[in-house]
Write an enzyme that holds these catalytic residues in place. Structure first.
Site, PDB file in Angstrom:
ATOM      1  N   TYR A  84       2.668  53.789  24.319  1.00 15.32           N
ATOM      2  CA  TYR A  84       1.612  53.751  24.929  1.00 15.32           C
ATOM      3  C   TYR A  84       0.799  54.974  24.418  1.00 15.32           C
ATOM      4  CZ  TYR A  84      -1.974  53.749  29.084  1.00 15.32           C
ATOM      5  OH  TYR A  84      -2.560  53.766  29.653  1.00 15.32           O
ATOM      6  N   ASN A 143      -9.108  44.335  15.960  1.00 12.34           N
ATOM      7  CA  ASN A 143     -10.214  43.027  15.913  1.00 12.34           C
ATOM      8  C   ASN A 143     -10.858  43.152  16.854  1.00 12.34           C
ATOM      9  OD1 ASN A 143      -8.062  42.021  14.202  1.00 12.34           O
ATOM     10  ND2 ASN A 143      -6.678  41.075  16.562  1.00 12.34           N
ATOM     11  N   PHE A 188      -7.230  45.455  36.790  1.00 16.60           N
ATOM     12  CA  PHE A 188      -7.489  45.321  38.260  1.00 16.60           C
ATOM     13  C   PHE A 188      -8.879  46.701  37.441  1.00 16.60           C
ATOM     14  CE2 PHE A 188      -6.986  50.719  39.372  1.00 16.60           C
ATOM     15  CZ  PHE A 188      -7.407  50.576  40.272  1.00 16.60           C
ATOM     16  N   SER A 225      -4.513  46.359  27.205  1.00 16.95           N
ATOM     17  CA  SER A 225      -2.989  47.041  27.162  1.00 16.95           C
ATOM     18  C   SER A 225      -2.743  47.694  28.767  1.00 16.95           C
ATOM     19  CB  SER A 225      -3.102  48.740  26.844  1.00 16.95           C
ATOM     20  OG  SER A 225      -1.880  49.366  26.410  1.00 16.95           O
ATOM     21  N   TYR A 273     -13.772  53.844  12.227  1.00 17.11           N
ATOM     22  CA  TYR A 273     -14.748  53.170  11.739  1.00 17.11           C
ATOM     23  C   TYR A 273     -16.175  53.595  12.096  1.00 17.11           C
ATOM     24  CZ  TYR A 273     -12.719  49.099  11.452  1.00 17.11           C
ATOM     25  OH  TYR A 273     -11.726  47.334  11.148  1.00 17.11           O
ATOM     26  N   LEU A 296     -11.208  47.448  27.449  1.00 18.21           N
ATOM     27  CA  LEU A 296      -9.894  47.905  28.870  1.00 18.21           C
ATOM     28  C   LEU A 296      -8.656  47.281  28.707  1.00 18.21           C
ATOM     29  CD1 LEU A 296     -12.721  48.908  29.561  1.00 18.21           C
ATOM     30  CD2 LEU A 296     -11.331  48.308  31.953  1.00 18.21           C
ATOM     31  N   GLY A 311      -3.346  41.133  33.931  1.00 22.13           N
ATOM     32  CA  GLY A 311      -4.530  40.868  34.386  1.00 22.13           C
ATOM     33  C   GLY A 311      -4.035  39.604  35.584  1.00 22.13           C
ATOM     34  N   LYS A 337     -18.343  45.538  14.570  1.00 21.28           N
ATOM     35  CA  LYS A 337     -19.007  45.900  13.022  1.00 21.28           C
ATOM     36  C   LYS A 337     -20.174  44.557  13.057  1.00 21.28           C
ATOM     37  CE  LYS A 337     -17.909  46.413   8.293  1.00 21.28           C
ATOM     38  NZ  LYS A 337     -17.491  44.653   8.026  1.00 21.28           N
TER      39      LYS A 337
END
Length: 301
Positions: free
Chosen positions: A135, A89, A1, A65, A149, A63, A26, A95
């Site tokens: 969530y 990941n 979406f 999840s 990070y 995006l 998706g 990085k």
């Protein structure tokens, strides 16, 4: 979406886009109009598996999840893993390419709060045993991981706390309130109201949300920032509004309120206005008209 609308904007702005999706939530239909675009490519991949690219990646828009409670509660362990391991990941990918990375967080990180509107720096209360925790807590640990990070590897990171977003391409069976109400009205079914309907939400039209994310990516701001709409409305008033646009004769069906369903949702947009020079432009009435038109097209085949 959201990803499909973001891709449209990026391509319009002249960028090359590699879309990665495992299609858990998706829908390829949302990007089928891009099949012949030479600056767009699609890879079916699960971000729980590490990613590598020989092509230089300048920006990562994370995006991934499921965002619908129906989906993210269906497999809570996977939801947590996507937000922690998947983010891990993608941060390693960022990085290795020294790329910018923007993370789509959520208003769910505010939990059930008495502070209104929700401000980015306010204290929050979240139950780790809530059915919604997979969530909300998943997004919170992802935010912490991203900041770690940034500090350790000097990555350029962005965190958008997204409030309820709607518009064309939102799956009509997604389970969120606007798609539910429109689908039920178009089918002539009763409108399902959970609780007494006095709980509130603030709905942001998808084009406004995408502009907000785009503005954030181009800034140096790295703290979490709200992206949404300040136009707050109760669920019962939303139901009546959608009824007047589709079928005034529809009956309301009251059901038990789900556990830990937030009482109010309204973003404070002071930081977005100050640091992004952004605020939503589409009113709820205008956005609903566009969304209803899209869903009518689906029902008419």
């Amino acid at each position: 979406f959201l990803g499909s609308h973001l891709i449209d904007k990026l391509l319009k702005d002249g960028q090359n886009v590699l879309c990665i999706d495992n299609l858990y939530s998706g829908n390829l239909h949302n990007i089928k109009h891009l099949n012949k675009n030479k600056r767009f490519s699609f890879i079916k991949h699960d971000i729980l598996e590490p990613l590598h690219s020989t092509v230089l990646i300048e920006k990562i828009w994370h995006l991934a999840s499921p965002a619908s409670p129906l989906l993210y509660q269906n497999d809570p362990i996977r939801t947590i893993r996507v937000n922690y391991e998947g983010t891990f990941n993608l941060l390693n990918l960022a990085k290795s390419h020294n790329s910018k990375i923007l993370f789509a967080s959520t208003s769910e990180v505010y939990g059930e709060t008495k502070n209104y509107p929700q401000e980015e720096d306010m204290p929050v209360f979240l139950s780790t045993f809530s059915p919604r925790a997979c969530y909300s807590e998943g997004k919170r640990i992802a935010e912490t991981l991203i900041n770690s990070y940034r500090e350790k590897y000097n990555l350029e990171t962005k965190i958008a706390r997204i409030f309820n977003t709607y518009g064309p391409r939102l799956n009509i069976n997604d389970g969120r309130v606007i798609s539910n109400f429109i689908r039920q009205c178009l089918k002539g079914d009763k409108l399902t109201i959970y609780g007494d309907g006095n709980q509130t939400r603030s709905f942001c039209y998808v084009s406004d949300l995408i502009e907000g994310l785009s503005s954030l990516m181009e800034t140096n701001y790295y703290y979490p920032i709200n992206i949404g709409n300040e136009e707050e409305i109760s669920i019962i008033k939303l139901a009546e509004l959608i009824k007047t646009k589709i079928n005034k004769e529809i009956i309301l069906d009251y059901q038990k309120l789900p556990l830990d369903d937030p009482e109010r949702r309204k973003p404070c947009l002071d930081k977005a206005k100050k640091y992004l020079n952004w605020s939503p432009q589409i009113t709820l009435v205008e956005g609903l008209n566009k969304t209803i038109k899209y869903y009518r097209g689906i029902f008419q085949g």
